[in-house]
Design an enzyme around this catalytic site. Structure first.
Site, PDB file in Angstrom:
ATOM      1  N   ASP A  80      -6.126  -1.648  -3.691  1.00  0.00           N
ATOM      2  CA  ASP A  80      -5.782  -1.608  -5.107  1.00  0.00           C
ATOM      3  C   ASP A  80      -5.648  -2.819  -5.684  1.00  0.00           C
ATOM      4  O   ASP A  80      -4.535  -3.367  -5.744  1.00  0.00           O
ATOM      5  CB  ASP A  80      -4.443  -0.425  -5.240  1.00  0.00           C
ATOM      6  CG  ASP A  80      -4.433  -0.244  -6.817  1.00  0.00           C
ATOM      7  OD1 ASP A  80      -5.171  -0.597  -7.713  1.00  0.00           O
ATOM      8  OD2 ASP A  80      -3.464   0.293  -7.385  1.00  0.00           O
ATOM      9  N   LYS A 108      -3.696  -6.685 -10.805  1.00  0.00           N
ATOM     10  CA  LYS A 108      -2.210  -6.831 -10.472  1.00  0.00           C
ATOM     11  C   LYS A 108      -2.163  -8.457 -10.292  1.00  0.00           C
ATOM     12  O   LYS A 108      -2.783  -8.960  -9.809  1.00  0.00           O
ATOM     13  CB  LYS A 108      -1.929  -6.239  -9.098  1.00  0.00           C
ATOM     14  CG  LYS A 108      -2.048  -4.595  -9.217  1.00  0.00           C
ATOM     15  CD  LYS A 108      -1.608  -4.204  -7.909  1.00  0.00           C
ATOM     16  CE  LYS A 108      -1.818  -2.490  -7.869  1.00  0.00           C
ATOM     17  NZ  LYS A 108      -0.785  -1.886  -8.723  1.00  0.00           N
ATOM     18  N   ARG A 136      -4.236   8.568  -9.321  1.00  0.00           N
ATOM     19  CA  ARG A 136      -4.101  10.122  -9.846  1.00  0.00           C
ATOM     20  C   ARG A 136      -5.588  10.540 -10.409  1.00  0.00           C
ATOM     21  O   ARG A 136      -5.714  11.559 -10.455  1.00  0.00           O
ATOM     22  CB  ARG A 136      -3.398  10.028 -11.308  1.00  0.00           C
ATOM     23  CG  ARG A 136      -3.602   9.386 -12.461  1.00  0.00           C
ATOM     24  CD  ARG A 136      -2.698   8.896 -13.470  1.00  0.00           C
ATOM     25  NE  ARG A 136      -1.413   8.083 -12.839  1.00  0.00           N
ATOM     26  CZ  ARG A 136      -0.582   7.542 -13.427  1.00  0.00           C
ATOM     27  NH1 ARG A 136      -0.169   8.106 -14.729  1.00  0.00           N
ATOM     28  NH2 ARG A 136       0.302   6.766 -12.866  1.00  0.00           N
ATOM     29  N   ASP A 187      -5.240   0.498 -13.480  1.00  0.00           N
ATOM     30  CA  ASP A 187      -4.302   0.507 -12.225  1.00  0.00           C
ATOM     31  C   ASP A 187      -3.614   1.839 -12.280  1.00  0.00           C
ATOM     32  O   ASP A 187      -2.852   2.053 -11.059  1.00  0.00           O
ATOM     33  CB  ASP A 187      -3.304  -0.652 -12.648  1.00  0.00           C
ATOM     34  CG  ASP A 187      -2.773  -0.954 -11.455  1.00  0.00           C
ATOM     35  OD1 ASP A 187      -2.984  -0.713 -10.458  1.00  0.00           O
ATOM     36  OD2 ASP A 187      -1.520  -1.713 -11.320  1.00  0.00           O
ATOM     37  N   GLU A 234      -5.013   4.569 -11.124  1.00  0.00           N
ATOM     38  CA  GLU A 234      -6.210   4.988 -10.290  1.00  0.00           C
ATOM     39  C   GLU A 234      -6.138   5.932  -9.530  1.00  0.00           C
ATOM     40  O   GLU A 234      -6.930   6.875  -9.356  1.00  0.00           O
ATOM     41  CB  GLU A 234      -7.232   3.694  -9.894  1.00  0.00           C
ATOM     42  CG  GLU A 234      -6.758   3.546  -8.512  1.00  0.00           C
ATOM     43  CD  GLU A 234      -5.305   3.092  -8.259  1.00  0.00           C
ATOM     44  OE1 GLU A 234      -4.717   2.370  -9.176  1.00  0.00           O
ATOM     45  OE2 GLU A 234      -4.622   3.227  -7.202  1.00  0.00           O
ATOM     46  N   LYS A 255      -3.844  10.254  -1.101  1.00  0.00           N
ATOM     47  CA  LYS A 255      -4.429   9.398  -1.973  1.00  0.00           C
ATOM     48  C   LYS A 255      -5.152   8.166  -1.092  1.00  0.00           C
ATOM     49  O   LYS A 255      -4.458   7.759  -0.307  1.00  0.00           O
ATOM     50  CB  LYS A 255      -3.371   8.685  -2.843  1.00  0.00           C
ATOM     51  CG  LYS A 255      -3.999   7.394  -3.446  1.00  0.00           C
ATOM     52  CD  LYS A 255      -2.831   6.633  -4.551  1.00  0.00           C
ATOM     53  CE  LYS A 255      -3.195   5.404  -5.016  1.00  0.00           C
ATOM     54  NZ  LYS A 255      -2.402   4.795  -6.046  1.00  0.00           N
TER      55      LYS A 255
HETATM   56  N1  BES Z   1      -0.663   1.632  -6.008  1.00  0.00           N
HETATM   57  C1  BES Z   1       0.016   1.439  -7.235  1.00  0.00           C
HETATM   58  C2  BES Z   1       1.483   1.965  -7.020  1.00  0.00           C
HETATM   59  C3  BES Z   1       2.456   1.385  -6.169  1.00  0.00           C
HETATM   60  C4  BES Z   1       3.258   0.285  -6.496  1.00  0.00           C
HETATM   61  C5  BES Z   1       2.060   1.665  -4.724  1.00  0.00           C
HETATM   62  C6  BES Z   1       3.979  -0.297  -5.491  1.00  0.00           C
HETATM   63  C7  BES Z   1       3.185   1.237  -3.877  1.00  0.00           C
HETATM   64  C8  BES Z   1       3.780  -0.011  -4.421  1.00  0.00           C
HETATM   65  C9  BES Z   1      -0.495   2.639  -8.257  1.00  0.00           C
HETATM   66  O1  BES Z   1      -1.920   2.566  -8.129  1.00  0.00           O
HETATM   67  C10 BES Z   1      -0.401   1.740  -9.742  1.00  0.00           C
HETATM   68  O2  BES Z   1      -0.678   0.707 -10.014  1.00  0.00           O
HETATM   69  N2  BES Z   1       0.514   2.404 -10.422  1.00  0.00           N
HETATM   70  C11 BES Z   1       0.680   1.715 -11.728  1.00  0.00           C
HETATM   71  C12 BES Z   1       0.693   2.905 -12.662  1.00  0.00           C
HETATM   72  C13 BES Z   1       0.781   2.315 -14.138  1.00  0.00           C
HETATM   73  C14 BES Z   1      -0.395   1.576 -14.739  1.00  0.00           C
HETATM   74  C15 BES Z   1       0.762   3.654 -15.207  1.00  0.00           C
HETATM   75  C16 BES Z   1       2.359   1.293 -11.673  1.00  0.00           C
HETATM   76  O3  BES Z   1       2.922   2.385 -10.972  1.00  0.00           O
HETATM   77  O4  BES Z   1       2.603   0.507 -12.405  1.00  0.00           O
HETATM   78 ZN    ZN Z   2      -2.503   2.642  -6.573  1.00  0.00          ZN
HETATM   79 ZN    ZN Z   3      -3.194   0.865  -9.086  1.00  0.00          ZN
END
Ligand code: BES
Ligand code: ZN
Ligand code: ZN
Length: 473
Positions: A247, A254, A328, A324, A326, A242
């Site tokens: 992000d 966020k 995947r 968020d 993204e 990835k």
């Molecule tokens: N990059 C984040 C996941 C992440 C969180 C990585 C904390 C490292 C530390 C990812 O893109 C994300 O935001 N995932 C969301 C998914 C949700 C919106 C379905 C999440 O985990 O909250």
């Molecule tokens: Zn991310």
């Molecule tokens: Zn994200």
């Protein structure tokens, strides 16, 4: 400059670390009778590390023990190295340390590896550089030049990966990352292709293009290839990382502190590229490819929005229900692209979900697999060996129900709040037409507090695990 390990016949008169299997070993050390007596007395008790000033140099004598009283494990040496490193660098600013080991090959290598990794600092932007040892001399007749160069190559690759993750988005965007990976791979004689924004558009990679819409920077898609003429695997192993360079969450921005460390959202890409460089530098007999989709995720004027429907590289339609989620989307295009190679296995690494971090914290990788039981087992045991452990999660078909969409084939986030790391894995698995393993490294990739030799910030976690596995192919 990466800390260098060199083989040495004799220990110098500078700082030295002596590793002994037991307190009796102290007798054979090149120390004065008084120093030996002192060390033996200390080390026969509970104390495992004795510190003396020998010829005015910091000197450590260590008799590592296993907490459970069992035979020594590599992890015991890793902990000893971290302990000695912090004592050694606490007050002194020595620029070289000699290690004389009376222990076996694997334990000694684990010790020096941890010392080298502990000596990593990201100080590129500091006017006053952090102190580092820089040079480690190893005095151990059980270790040859090839072991030393292999370890230097591995640690150098880990340091590169940690640097890339630590670089902020302003210094390292997708375009620059592509240039760097191409240059690094080609320097080593591997093949590297970087697909431009136009090429990504021509390939109709709707996931990457969708996430990239809010960015002012172009997306990139990197393909690194290493086909050793005597490769042990016929079908390639394809590693997918990835590469979200930053992000923000996109329109689902966020909030609070959640964005702070998001320059690390390309740690999956760095992990896979790092493992690749280590394999190439050490000339591993493998047939290996790395695919890296790269862009940042931002809420700009034309950013993708909830309700949008993306048509992915393989034709699957995806309803965006959270911008968020993204990672995947860009990974799905890369995984679908991997299918054309008829791979033995596709493995992705991604800082994919907060759910993975909440489930098991910073102590291991959350993993799932689809039709890749053999490789999954191998990765788990490779992880136990180097102490970068994997926790396998269930991947029952019912989880797939949670990403069904009313308006498209699937949606990019699961219904409800449960098992977020598994529904994310199910989303990715939808695109794999070969055995598939998903590694969620969200908990381990970036440390907010110093943790073992991983230090703070980028850890490089997972590269030793993958490299150790690739060696067994
Ligand atoms: N990059 C984040 C996941 C992440 C969180 C990585 C904390 C490292 C530390 C990812 O893109 C994300 O935001 N995932 C969301 C998914 C949700 C919106 C379905 C999440 O985990 O909250
Ligand atoms: Zn991310
Ligand atoms: Zn994200």
């Amino acid at each position: 400059m990466q800390t260098q390990l060199t083989k040495s016949i004799e220990c110098t008169n500078g700082s030295t670390i002596f590793l002994c299997p037991n307190a009796n070993g102290v007798k054979s050390l090149p120390l004065s009778a008084e120093e030996k007596e002192f060390a033996e007395a200390r080390l026969s008790g509970d104390c495992r590390i004795c510190r003396i000033q020998h010829l005015e140099a910091e000197t450590f004598i260590a008799v590592p023990k296993c907490g459970t009283g069992e035979p020594l494990q590599k992890h015991d040496l890793q902990k000893t190295a971290v302990n000695i490193y912090s004592k050694l660098t606490e007050h002194s600013d020595c620029a070289e340390v000699a290690v004389k080991s009376l222990l076996g090959r694997n334990l000694t290598l684990a010790f020096v590896e941890s010392l080298i990794l502990s000596d990593y600092h990201f100080d590129r932007y500091k006017s006053k550089k952090d102190h580092r040892i820089g040079k480690i001399l190893l005095c151990c007749d059980k270790i040859g030049e090839s072991d030393i160069s292999e370890l230097n190559n591995l640690c150098e690759s880990i340091a590169c990966a940690r640097d890339w993750v630590n670089e902020p988005i302003m210094q390292l965007n997708a375009e620059k990352f592509g240039d760097i990976l191409k240059a690094e791979a080609e320097k080593l004689g591997a093949k590297a292709t970087v697909l431009s924004q136009h090429q990504i558009e021509a390939l109709k990679m709707g996931g990457i293009l969708g996430v990239n819409r809010g960015s002012k920077d172009e997306a990139r898609f990197m393909i690194l290839e290493w086909a050793h003429p005597k490769a042990h695997n016929d079908k390639p192993i394809v590693l997918v990382g990835k590469g979200i360079m930053y992000d923000t969450g996109g329109l689902n921005i966020k909030t609070g502190n959640y964005m702070n460390d998001m320059k690390s959202d390309m740690a999956g890409a760095a992990t896979m590229a790092g493992a690749f460089l280590a394999a190439v530098r050490n000339n591993l007999p493998v047939n290996l490819k790395v695919l890296i989709p790269a862009t940042d995720n931002r809420p700009n004027g034309n950013a993708y929005a909830n309700g949008d429907i993306l048509t992915m590289y393989d034709g699957t339609t995806v309803e965006v229900v959270n911008t968020d989620a993204e990672g995947r989307l860009i990974l799905a295009d890369a995984i679908a692209y991997a299918n054309q190679y008829n791979p033995q296995v596709i493995i992705d690494a991604a800082t994919l979900t907060g759910a993975a971090e909440r489930a098991i914290g910073k102590y291991g990788i959350v993993a799932m697999h689809q039709d890749a039981g053999k490789e999954m087992q191998e990765l788990v045991s490779s992880g136990e060996d180097v102490y970068e452990r994997i926790a396998e999660f269930p991947f029952w078909e019912e989880y797939g129900e949670l990403i069904k969409s009313d308006v498209a084939d699937i949606k990019n986030s699961g219904t409800g709040v449960c098992a977020g790391m598994i529904t994310a894995g199910k989303f990715l698995a939808h695109f794999a037409k070969a055995p598939f393993i998903h590694l969620d490294i969200a908990g381990v990739a970036f440390a907010d507090k110093k943790y073992e030799f991983y230090g703070t910030s980028a850890t490089g976690f997972g590269i030793r695990l993958l490299y150790n596995w690739l060696k067994t192919i």
